[in-house]
Design an enzyme around this catalytic site. Structure first.
Site, short mmCIF file in Angstrom:
data_model
loop_
_atom_site.label_atom_id
_atom_site.label_comp_id
_atom_site.label_asym_id
_atom_site.label_seq_id
_atom_site.Cartn_x
_atom_site.Cartn_y
_atom_site.Cartn_z
CG ASP A 36 39.45 39.66 28.16
OD1 ASP A 36 40.10 40.05 28.82
OD2 ASP A 36 38.76 39.86 26.72
CG HIS A 37 42.07 38.02 25.20
ND1 HIS A 37 42.86 37.92 24.05
CD2 HIS A 37 42.12 39.32 25.99
CE1 HIS A 37 42.69 39.25 23.46
NE2 HIS A 37 42.56 39.98 25.23
CD GLU A 85 41.81 39.97 18.65
OE1 GLU A 85 42.44 39.00 19.62
OE2 GLU A 85 41.97 40.92 19.03
CG HIS A 109 45.83 43.52 24.93
ND1 HIS A 109 46.05 42.80 24.44
CD2 HIS A 109 44.55 44.10 25.18
CE1 HIS A 109 44.76 42.20 23.89
NE2 HIS A 109 43.95 42.99 24.61
N GLY A 110 47.46 47.37 26.84
CA GLY A 110 48.29 48.09 27.88
C GLY A 110 48.74 49.67 28.48
CG HIS A 133 40.13 43.41 22.71
ND1 HIS A 133 40.39 42.29 23.62
CD2 HIS A 133 39.09 42.30 22.11
CE1 HIS A 133 39.50 41.15 23.76
NE2 HIS A 133 38.38 41.87 22.95
CB SER A 154 43.07 51.68 29.01
OG SER A 154 42.06 50.71 30.25
CG ASN A 193 37.30 44.28 25.59
OD1 ASN A 193 36.46 44.44 25.59
ND2 ASN A 193 37.91 43.31 26.24
CB THR A 235 45.36 49.42 31.31
OG1 THR A 235 46.01 48.26 30.74
CG2 THR A 235 45.99 50.70 31.77
O1 LIG Z 1 41.79 44.74 25.89
C1 LIG Z 1 41.76 44.78 27.21
C2 LIG Z 1 41.86 45.87 27.91
O2 LIG Z 1 42.80 46.68 27.29
P1 LIG Z 1 43.61 47.83 27.51
O3 LIG Z 1 45.65 47.43 28.70
O4 LIG Z 1 43.57 49.21 27.11
O5 LIG Z 1 42.14 47.92 29.09
N1 LIG Z 1 41.54 43.66 27.35
O6 LIG Z 1 41.22 42.34 27.02
C3 LIG Z 1 42.03 42.42 29.05
C4 LIG Z 1 43.78 42.09 28.37
C5 LIG Z 1 43.56 41.86 30.19
C6 LIG Z 1 44.61 40.10 29.91
O7 LIG Z 1 44.64 40.51 31.48
P2 LIG Z 1 45.16 39.03 32.36
O8 LIG Z 1 46.05 39.80 33.42
O9 LIG Z 1 45.20 38.95 33.52
O10 LIG Z 1 45.43 37.98 31.16
CA LIG Z 2 44.26 37.60 19.27
NA NA Z 3 37.59 40.21 25.11
ZN LIG Z 4 41.94 42.12 24.86
#
Ligand SMILES: O=C(COP(=O)(O)O)N(O)CCCCOP(=O)(O)O
Ligand SMILES: [Ca+2]
Ligand code: NA
Ligand SMILES: [Zn+2]
Length: 305
Positions: free
Chosen positions: A80-81, A132, A178-179, A208, A211, A251, A254
């Site tokens: 991921d990322h 992306e 995110h978050g 992405h 959640s 994805n 959270t």
């Molecule tokens: O798109 C998402 C999740 O989205 P969400 O926050 O809505 O669950 N993700 O890609 C998850 C990102 C997780 C990053 O974690 P680190 O703290 O280990 O870097």
């Molecule tokens: Ca990006």
């Molecule tokens: Na990903």
């Molecule tokens: Zn993400």
């Protein structure tokens, strides 16, 4: 069985259902994901960020790939990322079967260059790639992308991007972030934009920041001593509409973080004398399993293995 992301996501797009891709950082999270997917006979993706690789390393990657190989449903291990060509190749060496190269904060041409390099190397090793285009709000690659810079994915650019890179699936910016704080009340999801992109691209699309940040979990988090502000997530209806129109990978991190925290905190609060880790880790695993089951059903992946 351990498969590539493409083997899971191409049928998902064709079948108009979403496959959740859950982040893991330890054994209990991984068990909640894979055991629940087996129970519901659903394909599922397990993903590790670079932070998770720093935290659990090859130990965690081996745990995931071993459980995936033994699973009765298709499971991919996804980076991921991924922030660079090196990171993507390192993940493949660690046994990952799907890698994201996220160069979306760079100008278009640089994103194309970076992505194409990873696609060529990953495809040479039979591994599928997520890239992306566009920028989510919230925290993105540890840079705070504030609203004005968060730009949604342009459909015409997306077509050009996929042609020039050969990426297997594409993460698009369509209103999620995110978050736990995705906006005041119900975040705006740009369905016309999703539908336009899906009408021009037949590869699986990725959402992405998906959640749901459910209110009952937030209330339990606070009741068990957690502190959180005005948290809000993506509405189920928005995700259910999006997976009818090209979104195949959803994805989620959270929601499992919150569930793991609530499951553990409630044990600490209810049984202050307890010091058997299996009590709070087991409680966390159970609550995460409930969340995983809900998502697999809500997105339509249950029964699709
Ligand atoms: O798109 C998402 C999740 O989205 P969400 O926050 O809505 O669950 N993700 O890609 C998850 C990102 C997780 C990053 O974690 P680190 O703290 O280990 O870097
Ligand atoms: Ca990006
Ligand atoms: Na990903
Ligand atoms: Zn993400």
């Amino acid at each position: 069985m351990l498969v590539t992301g493409k083997e899971i996501l191409v049928p998902a797009r064709a079948g108009h259902y979403g496959v959740p891709s859950f982040n893991t950082n330890n054994m209990e999270i991984t068990q909640a994901i894979i055991h629940t997917a087996e129970k519901l006979q659903a394909p599922v993706m397990v993903q590790m960020s670079e932070g998770a690789i720093k935290y659990g390393g090859q130990d965690l990657a081996n745990l995931v790939t071993d459980m995936a190989q033994r699973a009765s449903v298709p499971v991919a291990l996804h980076l991921d990322h991924g922030s660079s060509y090196e990171s993507a190749l390192k993940a493949i060496k660690m046994g990952f079967t799907s890698v994201m190269i996220d160069a979306s904060h760079h100008p278009f041409e640089e994103n194309v260059r970076e992505t194409r390099r990873v696609v060529e190397a990953a495809h040479a090793m039979g591994i599928s790639v997520e890239a992306e285009l566009g920028r989510l709000g919230g925290i993105e690659e540890h840079i705070v992308v504030d609203e004005k810079d968060a730009f949604l994915t342009d459909p015409e650019e997306a077509v050009r991007f996929v042609e020039e890179t050969g990426t297997d699936y594409l993460a698009i910016a369509i209103g999620t972030s995110h978050g736990a704080y995705k906006g005041k009340g119900r975040p705006f999801i740009d369905h016309p934009r999703i539908e336009k992109i899906a009408s021009m691209l037949d590869i699986p699309l990725v959402a992405h920041g998906s959640s749901g940040v459910p209110a009952d979990i937030i209330a339990r988090f606070r009741d068990a001593g957690g502190e959180i502000g005005d948290a809000a997530g993506i509405a189920d209806e928005d995700l259910q509409r999006a997976v009818q129109h090209g979104i195949a990978k959803v994805n989620v991190d959270t929601d499992l973080r919150l569930a793991m925290s609530v499951g553990s905190r409630e044990v600490f609060r209810n049984t202050p004398k307890e010091f058997d880790p299996r009590k709070w880790l087991g409680s966390a695993r159970d609550l995460m399993s409930e969340i995983v089951a809900y998502k697999l059903k809500m997105l339509g992946a249950a029964g699709k293995a």
